[in-house]
Write a protein that holds these residues in place. Structure first.
Motif, short mmCIF file in Angstrom:
data_model
loop_
_atom_site.label_atom_id
_atom_site.label_comp_id
_atom_site.label_asym_id
_atom_site.label_seq_id
_atom_site.Cartn_x
_atom_site.Cartn_y
_atom_site.Cartn_z
N VAL A 14 16.32 18.05 26.01
CA VAL A 14 16.92 17.07 25.12
C VAL A 14 16.16 17.05 23.80
O VAL A 14 14.93 17.10 23.78
CB VAL A 14 16.89 15.66 25.75
CG1 VAL A 14 17.47 14.63 24.81
CG2 VAL A 14 17.65 15.64 27.06
N THR A 15 16.91 17.00 22.70
CA THR A 15 16.30 16.82 21.38
C THR A 15 16.95 15.61 20.70
O THR A 15 18.13 15.35 20.89
CB THR A 15 16.47 18.07 20.49
OG1 THR A 15 15.81 17.83 19.24
CG2 THR A 15 17.92 18.42 20.26
N THR A 16 16.15 14.88 19.96
CA THR A 16 16.69 13.74 19.22
C THR A 16 16.48 13.90 17.72
O THR A 16 16.77 13.00 16.95
CB THR A 16 16.02 12.43 19.68
OG1 THR A 16 14.61 12.55 19.54
CG2 THR A 16 16.38 12.11 21.13
N ASP A 17 15.97 15.08 17.32
CA ASP A 17 15.71 15.31 15.90
C ASP A 17 16.32 16.62 15.40
O ASP A 17 15.75 17.31 14.57
CB ASP A 17 14.20 15.28 15.63
CG ASP A 17 13.45 16.36 16.37
OD1 ASP A 17 14.08 17.19 17.07
OD2 ASP A 17 12.21 16.39 16.26
N TRP A 22 11.83 19.53 21.44
CA TRP A 22 12.62 19.49 22.68
C TRP A 22 11.78 18.90 23.79
O TRP A 22 10.57 19.11 23.85
CB TRP A 22 13.07 20.90 23.08
CG TRP A 22 14.12 21.43 22.17
CD1 TRP A 22 13.92 22.10 21.00
CD2 TRP A 22 15.53 21.35 22.34
NE1 TRP A 22 15.12 22.44 20.42
CE2 TRP A 22 16.13 21.99 21.23
CE3 TRP A 22 16.36 20.79 23.30
CZ2 TRP A 22 17.50 22.10 21.08
CZ3 TRP A 22 17.73 20.90 23.15
CH2 TRP A 22 18.27 21.54 22.05
N PRO A 46 26.13 11.49 25.23
CA PRO A 46 25.14 10.45 24.93
C PRO A 46 25.79 9.08 24.70
O PRO A 46 26.86 8.99 24.13
CB PRO A 46 24.49 10.95 23.64
CG PRO A 46 25.60 11.70 22.95
CD PRO A 46 26.42 12.32 24.06
N THR A 48 25.33 5.49 22.65
CA THR A 48 24.74 5.20 21.35
C THR A 48 23.32 4.63 21.48
O THR A 48 22.56 4.66 20.54
CB THR A 48 25.61 4.21 20.54
OG1 THR A 48 25.86 3.05 21.33
CG2 THR A 48 26.89 4.86 20.11
N GLY A 50 21.07 5.97 23.37
CA GLY A 50 20.20 7.09 23.70
C GLY A 50 20.26 7.57 25.13
O GLY A 50 19.72 8.63 25.45
N SER A 67 16.65 4.95 27.67
CA SER A 67 16.75 5.98 26.63
C SER A 67 15.70 7.08 26.76
O SER A 67 15.77 8.07 26.03
CB SER A 67 16.66 5.34 25.24
OG SER A 67 15.42 4.69 25.08
N THR A 68 14.75 6.95 27.68
CA THR A 68 13.81 8.05 27.91
C THR A 68 14.47 9.17 28.70
O THR A 68 13.97 10.29 28.73
CB THR A 68 12.55 7.59 28.66
OG1 THR A 68 12.92 7.18 29.99
CG2 THR A 68 11.83 6.48 27.92
N ASN A 69 15.59 8.87 29.35
CA ASN A 69 16.34 9.84 30.15
C ASN A 69 15.46 10.54 31.19
O ASN A 69 15.64 11.72 31.48
CB ASN A 69 17.01 10.88 29.24
CG ASN A 69 18.08 10.25 28.39
OD1 ASN A 69 19.01 9.63 28.88
ND2 ASN A 69 17.92 10.36 27.08
#
Length: 127
Positions: A14-17, A22, A46, A48, A50, A67-69
């Motif tokens: 997972v990437t958030t940027d 990653w 996803p 919203t 996260g 949101s840490t998944n």
């Protein structure tokens, strides 16, 4: 989001940027052995906030607890959904026949959950 298989490694990255960093989701994740139909049927969407919804179209689905998944729970559905999707933090599930007939599927129709799948209501068209 990216699913990797092969070379003895399986996992969800997972990437958030936008791909700058990653992170691999491991503990409390989803056992890939339960995904029987292969990667082309995989659903990853996803919220919203996260959290990720992961599953297999027409099969089982899991939702991240936060949101840490890092931990997921199975989403219990009121009917066997042919598809499940996310809009914001709302789940929409469709129970439908795979052929052009009507009333062959128990619970047929559109279902909505605003609490991560704990409670579902069947959409009733008014008018």
């Amino acid at each position: 989001m990216f699913l990797t298989q092969g070379h003895g490694t399986r996992g969800l990255l997972v990437t958030t940027d936008g791909g700058g960093h990653w992170r691999t989701i491991l503990g409390g994740g989803i056992p890939f052995s339960v995904l029987k139909r292969g990667p082309k049927w995989l659903v990853m969407q996803p919220y919203t906030d996260g959290r990720l919804l992961v599953g297999e179209e027409g099969g089982q689905y899991w939702l991240a607890d936060d949101s840490t998944n890092s931990h997921f729970h199975e989403v219990k559905t009121p009917a066997k959904f042919t598809s499940l999707t996310v809009d914001g933090t709302t789940l929409y599930g469709i129970a439908d026949a795979v052929t052009a007939t009507y009333d062959l599927v128990k619970g047929e129709g559109l279902w909505i959950s605003r609490d991560g799948g704990s409670e579902w209501r069947r959409y009733q068209q008014r008018g």
